[in-house]
Enzyme design. Structure first.
Site, PDB file in Angstrom:
ATOM      1  N   SER A   1       0.922  -1.160   0.065  1.00  0.00           N
ATOM      2  CA  SER A   1       0.005  -0.050  -0.035  1.00  0.00           C
ATOM      3  C   SER A   1       0.873   1.265   0.009  1.00  0.00           C
ATOM      4  CB  SER A   1      -0.805  -0.007   1.291  1.00  0.00           C
ATOM      5  OG  SER A   1      -0.187  -0.184   2.545  1.00  0.00           O
TER       6      SER A   1
ATOM      7  N   LYS B   1       4.687 -11.112   3.776  1.00  0.00           N
ATOM      8  CA  LYS B   1       3.375 -11.387   3.217  1.00  0.00           C
ATOM      9  C   LYS B   1       3.244 -11.258   1.849  1.00  0.00           C
ATOM     10  CE  LYS B   1       0.211  -7.974   3.579  1.00  0.00           C
ATOM     11  NZ  LYS B   1      -0.463  -8.058   2.050  1.00  0.00           N
TER      12      LYS B   1
ATOM     13  N   GLU C   1      -0.090 -12.239  -1.492  1.00  0.00           N
ATOM     14  CA  GLU C   1      -1.283 -12.426  -1.485  1.00  0.00           C
ATOM     15  C   GLU C   1      -1.820 -13.537  -2.309  1.00  0.00           C
ATOM     16  OE1 GLU C   1      -2.822  -9.051  -3.633  1.00  0.00           O
ATOM     17  OE2 GLU C   1      -2.114  -7.731  -2.048  1.00  0.00           O
TER      18      GLU C   1
ATOM     19  N   GLU D   1      -9.122  -9.566   3.899  1.00  0.00           N
ATOM     20  CA  GLU D   1      -9.522  -8.197   3.707  1.00  0.00           C
ATOM     21  C   GLU D   1     -10.755  -8.191   3.121  1.00  0.00           C
ATOM     22  OE1 GLU D   1      -6.481  -5.917   1.745  1.00  0.00           O
ATOM     23  OE2 GLU D   1      -7.747  -4.319   1.129  1.00  0.00           O
TER      24      GLU D   1
END
Ligand code: KIV
Length: 294
Positions: A74, A142, A144, A211
């Site tokens: 982000s 991390k 996805e 999320e």
């Protein structure tokens, strides 16, 4: 034991946490580890994660007792001025992650693997995860994806890389999703999310970000996993909650997602300070005598 940086009233949900083991204030002389997070799940102790992209801000959150800091991709839209997370590179993530590690003493720092840095092959993922660990010094990475990333997670975990998985709305797929829609709505999508959660746990992930999924589904997934879930737009029943720090502190310009709670209005505070400084300079009241050398 040193005093907790958070008062007991602020310490969430820790009735059974033995003294000295709570993530909030119990760990003062070393970094938080994956074992601490596993123990917190056992105790039913909830914890907070924030994003951070630089040493200065990370230091503030570390001193505030935030146990896990995510150097999220982000950074792309919240720090580097891109529209999405897609353009973020490994070099950028490595530089930002190293800064966050340097600015902190106690938090576990999780480095995000940017789009294109792990999808090609497990070998590519290991190469880039190792960069984040060796060059930046992060304690975990991390990435996805649920079932589709399980093989990669397994290889990283086998190689000694702690992996936080991220399922539900995965922002690197923004163009495939056609935006940022809530995930897991309807039976089929809910089953897919449950399969994704099981697959990443089975592959060895130490925590799973959920999320933008319905709160009820997130609660079911959380109850069904032995590893902690970290919710963002996933309701109150996850084991932990994460927010993008610029949203949390009111730095973001314009609209923020529905799931954000804004705890400060830093954009207004900084803007006012900058305007006052500019007015003092143009009016001649800064620098004053006390700011000058003679
Ligand atoms: O990049 C990021 O900040 C994230 C969080 C929103 C979980 O992935």
């Amino acid at each position: 034991m040193n005093a907790s940086p958070l008062s007991p009233a602020q310490t969430p949900n820790t009735p059974s946490a033995p003294a000295g083991t709570s993530l909030y204030g119990g760990i003062t002389n070393r970094r938080v580890t994956v074992r601490d997070l596993a123990a917190a799940k056992q105790r039913g102790e909830r914890w907070a994660m924030l994003t951070a992209y630089d040493a200065l801000t990370a230091g503030v959150f570390d001193e505030a007792g935030i146990p896990v800091l995510l150097v999220g991709d982000s950074a792309g839209n919240c720090h580097l001025g891109y529209e999405t997370t897609v353009p973020v590179t490994m070099d950028q993530m490595t530089m930002l992650s190293a800064a966050v590690v340097r600015g902190t003493k106690r938090a576990m720092v999780v480095g995000d693997m940017p789009f294109g840095s792990y999808q090609e092959s497990p070998a590519q993922a290991l190469h880039n995860a190792a960069r984040l660990m060796k060059e930046a010094g992060v304690g975990a990475v991390k990435l996805e994806g649920g079932e589709r990333s399980a093989r990669t997670i397994e290889l990283l975990v086998d190689a000694g890389v702690p992996v936080m998985a991220h399922i539900g709305l995965t922002p690197q797929s923004v163009h495939a999703f056609g935006g940022y829609p809530v995930q897991g709505r309807g039976d089929e999508a809910a089953h897919k999310l449950q399969r994704d959660a099981k697959a990443v746990q089975q592959a060895g992930a130490f925590a799973v970000v959920l999320e933008a999924v319905p709160a009820e589904l997130a609660a079911q997934v959380t109850a069904s996993l032995s590893v902690p879930t970290v919710g963002i737009g996933a309701g109150p029943d996850c084991d932990a909650q994460v927010l993008v720090w610029t949203d949390m502190a009111g730095m973001t310009a314009g609209r923020v997602p529905k799931f954000v709670k804004q705890y400060a209005d830093l954009r207004a505070v900084l803007g006012d300070a900058a305007r006052e400084f500019a007015a003092d300079v143009s009016g001649g009241s800064f620098p004053a005598a006390e700011h000058s050398f003679h």
